[in-house]
Scaffold this motif. Structure first.
Motif, PDB file in Angstrom:
ATOM      1  N   ALA A 139       0.820  -1.223   0.000  1.00 39.53           N
ATOM      2  CA  ALA A 139       0.000   0.000   0.000  1.00 39.53           C
ATOM      3  C   ALA A 139       0.850   1.268   0.000  1.00 39.53           C
ATOM      4  O   ALA A 139       0.434   2.291  -0.531  1.00 39.53           O
ATOM      5  CB  ALA A 139      -0.930   0.000   1.213  1.00 39.53           C
ATOM      6  N   SER A 140       2.026   1.207   0.606  1.00 45.10           N
ATOM      7  CA  SER A 140       2.839   2.408   0.764  1.00 45.10           C
ATOM      8  C   SER A 140       4.152   2.291  -0.002  1.00 45.10           C
ATOM      9  O   SER A 140       5.015   1.472   0.336  1.00 45.10           O
ATOM     10  CB  SER A 140       3.128   2.659   2.247  1.00 45.10           C
ATOM     11  OG  SER A 140       4.041   3.718   2.408  1.00 45.10           O
ATOM     12  N   GLU A 141       4.314   3.113  -1.012  1.00 49.14           N
ATOM     13  CA  GLU A 141       5.563   3.132  -1.769  1.00 49.14           C
ATOM     14  C   GLU A 141       6.698   3.660  -0.906  1.00 49.14           C
ATOM     15  O   GLU A 141       7.844   3.213  -1.028  1.00 49.14           O
ATOM     16  CB  GLU A 141       5.399   4.005  -3.009  1.00 49.14           C
ATOM     17  CG  GLU A 141       6.624   4.005  -3.906  1.00 49.14           C
ATOM     18  CD  GLU A 141       6.394   4.765  -5.188  1.00 49.14           C
ATOM     19  OE1 GLU A 141       7.350   4.870  -5.977  1.00 49.14           O
ATOM     20  OE2 GLU A 141       5.270   5.246  -5.406  1.00 49.14           O
ATOM     21  N   MET A 142       6.387   4.586  -0.009  1.00 45.55           N
ATOM     22  CA  MET A 142       7.414   5.140   0.872  1.00 45.55           C
ATOM     23  C   MET A 142       7.972   4.059   1.793  1.00 45.55           C
ATOM     24  O   MET A 142       9.197   3.960   1.979  1.00 45.55           O
ATOM     25  CB  MET A 142       6.832   6.287   1.709  1.00 45.55           C
ATOM     26  CG  MET A 142       7.850   6.922   2.648  1.00 45.55           C
ATOM     27  SD  MET A 142       7.143   8.268   3.630  1.00 45.55           S
ATOM     28  CE  MET A 142       6.762   9.455   2.334  1.00 45.55           C
ATOM     29  N   ALA A 143       7.079   3.238   2.385  1.00 38.51           N
ATOM     30  CA  ALA A 143       7.521   2.172   3.281  1.00 38.51           C
ATOM     31  C   ALA A 143       8.375   1.160   2.536  1.00 38.51           C
ATOM     32  O   ALA A 143       9.416   0.705   3.035  1.00 38.51           O
ATOM     33  CB  ALA A 143       6.314   1.487   3.916  1.00 38.51           C
ATOM     34  N   TYR A 144       7.942   0.825   1.326  1.00 36.36           N
ATOM     35  CA  TYR A 144       8.710  -0.134   0.517  1.00 36.36           C
ATOM     36  C   TYR A 144      10.097   0.419   0.193  1.00 36.36           C
ATOM     37  O   TYR A 144      11.109  -0.261   0.359  1.00 36.36           O
ATOM     38  CB  TYR A 144       7.950  -0.448  -0.765  1.00 36.36           C
ATOM     39  CG  TYR A 144       8.687  -1.413  -1.671  1.00 36.36           C
ATOM     40  CD1 TYR A 144       8.551  -2.787  -1.523  1.00 36.36           C
ATOM     41  CD2 TYR A 144       9.555  -0.939  -2.665  1.00 36.36           C
ATOM     42  CE1 TYR A 144       9.237  -3.669  -2.340  1.00 36.36           C
ATOM     43  CE2 TYR A 144      10.256  -1.813  -3.481  1.00 36.36           C
ATOM     44  CZ  TYR A 144      10.082  -3.171  -3.324  1.00 36.36           C
ATOM     45  OH  TYR A 144      10.780  -4.036  -4.127  1.00 36.36           O
ATOM     46  N   ASN A 145      10.151   1.658  -0.271  1.00 33.37           N
ATOM     47  CA  ASN A 145      11.430   2.246  -0.660  1.00 33.37           C
ATOM     48  C   ASN A 145      12.366   2.423   0.527  1.00 33.37           C
ATOM     49  O   ASN A 145      13.582   2.238   0.408  1.00 33.37           O
ATOM     50  CB  ASN A 145      11.202   3.595  -1.345  1.00 33.37           C
ATOM     51  CG  ASN A 145      10.633   3.449  -2.741  1.00 33.37           C
ATOM     52  OD1 ASN A 145      10.840   2.439  -3.394  1.00 33.37           O
ATOM     53  ND2 ASN A 145       9.897   4.454  -3.202  1.00 33.37           N
ATOM     54  N   LEU A 146      11.817   2.797   1.675  1.00 32.19           N
ATOM     55  CA  LEU A 146      12.637   2.965   2.871  1.00 32.19           C
ATOM     56  C   LEU A 146      13.314   1.649   3.247  1.00 32.19           C
ATOM     57  O   LEU A 146      14.530   1.598   3.478  1.00 32.19           O
ATOM     58  CB  LEU A 146      11.767   3.464   4.033  1.00 32.19           C
ATOM     59  CG  LEU A 146      12.491   3.622   5.380  1.00 32.19           C
ATOM     60  CD1 LEU A 146      13.610   4.647   5.265  1.00 32.19           C
ATOM     61  CD2 LEU A 146      11.506   4.044   6.476  1.00 32.19           C
ATOM     62  N   LEU A 147      12.516   0.567   3.295  1.00 23.81           N
ATOM     63  CA  LEU A 147      13.076  -0.735   3.651  1.00 23.81           C
ATOM     64  C   LEU A 147      14.031  -1.220   2.564  1.00 23.81           C
ATOM     65  O   LEU A 147      15.068  -1.820   2.855  1.00 23.81           O
ATOM     66  CB  LEU A 147      11.942  -1.745   3.857  1.00 23.81           C
ATOM     67  CG  LEU A 147      12.325  -3.076   4.514  1.00 23.81           C
ATOM     68  CD1 LEU A 147      12.970  -2.835   5.876  1.00 23.81           C
ATOM     69  CD2 LEU A 147      11.099  -3.967   4.662  1.00 23.81           C
ATOM     70  N   LYS A 148      13.692  -0.925   1.314  1.00 22.56           N
ATOM     71  CA  LYS A 148      14.538  -1.340   0.195  1.00 22.56           C
ATOM     72  C   LYS A 148      15.919  -0.696   0.276  1.00 22.56           C
ATOM     73  O   LYS A 148      16.946  -1.383   0.132  1.00 22.56           O
ATOM     74  CB  LYS A 148      13.859  -0.960  -1.117  1.00 22.56           C
ATOM     75  CG  LYS A 148      14.675  -1.314  -2.355  1.00 22.56           C
ATOM     76  CD  LYS A 148      14.003  -0.837  -3.635  1.00 22.56           C
ATOM     77  CE  LYS A 148      14.130   0.669  -3.817  1.00 22.56           C
ATOM     78  NZ  LYS A 148      13.625   1.096  -5.158  1.00 22.56           N
TER      79      LYS A 148
END
Length: 206
Positions: free
Chosen positions: A66-75
């Motif tokens: 749902a969150s691109e920000m959460a994905y990118n941060l963890l990535k």
């Protein structure tokens, strides 16, 4: 239910046998530090699988979808961690193992466990995979949390069995793998592999 379980086992075994960062990390640790410490690394990887499964079961994994920000941060955190490991092996490859009387300089069990755990947890692709993969095998009306946790535990167990086979194979060649020149080359090769995985993760998309 039985057909779902059989399909899941076949799929997860194929996934486990596919070479990746976890395989490279366990092999390198086994060759450089011995089977006991390699087992600690494998337990860390398995622990990461279980944590991801529980997170997906309770809906936390859906946040990565749902969150691109959460994905990118963890990535980016995961890519930076893999890059740090890879550069460390390239710049400081080992030439020899610590003497039997001087094990203080060898990585501890806790450090190697955390290396395996973090390498798994900081990879958002694992979370995305679990979110999209596990629900396919959950029977209608069953508890998502219970089934996701159980299947991730099964994945962790199969992963440990495979790691055990890798470690056993490495022990067979342990004497040759621990020669100074071989160890130095192996560390640098593993460092390049880790950097490659970091680049692949950094360029990945949901």
């Amino acid at each position: 239910m039985i057909s779902s379980l059989l399909a899941f086992l076949v799929a997860i075994i194929i996934l486990t046998l596919t070479p990746g960062f976890d395989t490279a990390l366990v092999l390198r640790t086994s060759a450089a530090c011995g089977w006991r410490r390699a087992l600690a690394t494998a337990l860390g990887v398995a622990g990461g699988c279980f944590v991801w499964g529980v997170a997906v079961g309770f809906g936390l994994g859906a946040l990565l979808l749902a969150s691109e920000m959460a994905y990118n941060l963890l990535k980016w955190m995961g890519a930076a961690y893999l890059l740090w490991l890879g550069i460390g092996l390239l710049l400081r490859p080992r030439r020899a193992l610590p003497d039997a009387q001087d094990q203080k300089t060898a990585p501890g069990w806790k450090a190697l466990f955390m290396k395996g755990l973090l390498g798994n947890l900081l990879n958002p692709k694992v979370g995305i995979f679990y979110v999209s993969f596990l629900p396919q095998f959950i029977p209608a009306g069953a508890s998502v949390a219970v089934w996701s946790s159980a299947m991730s535990l099964t994945h962790a167990f199969i992963g440990l069995l495979w790691s055990g086979m890798l470690i056993a194979g490495t022990r067979y060649f342990a004497e040759k793998l621990r020669r100074p020149g071989v160890m130095k080359a192996m560390d640098r090769l593993t460092g390049c592999v880790f950097i490659g995985f970091a680049a692949k993760l950094a360029l990945s998309r949901r």
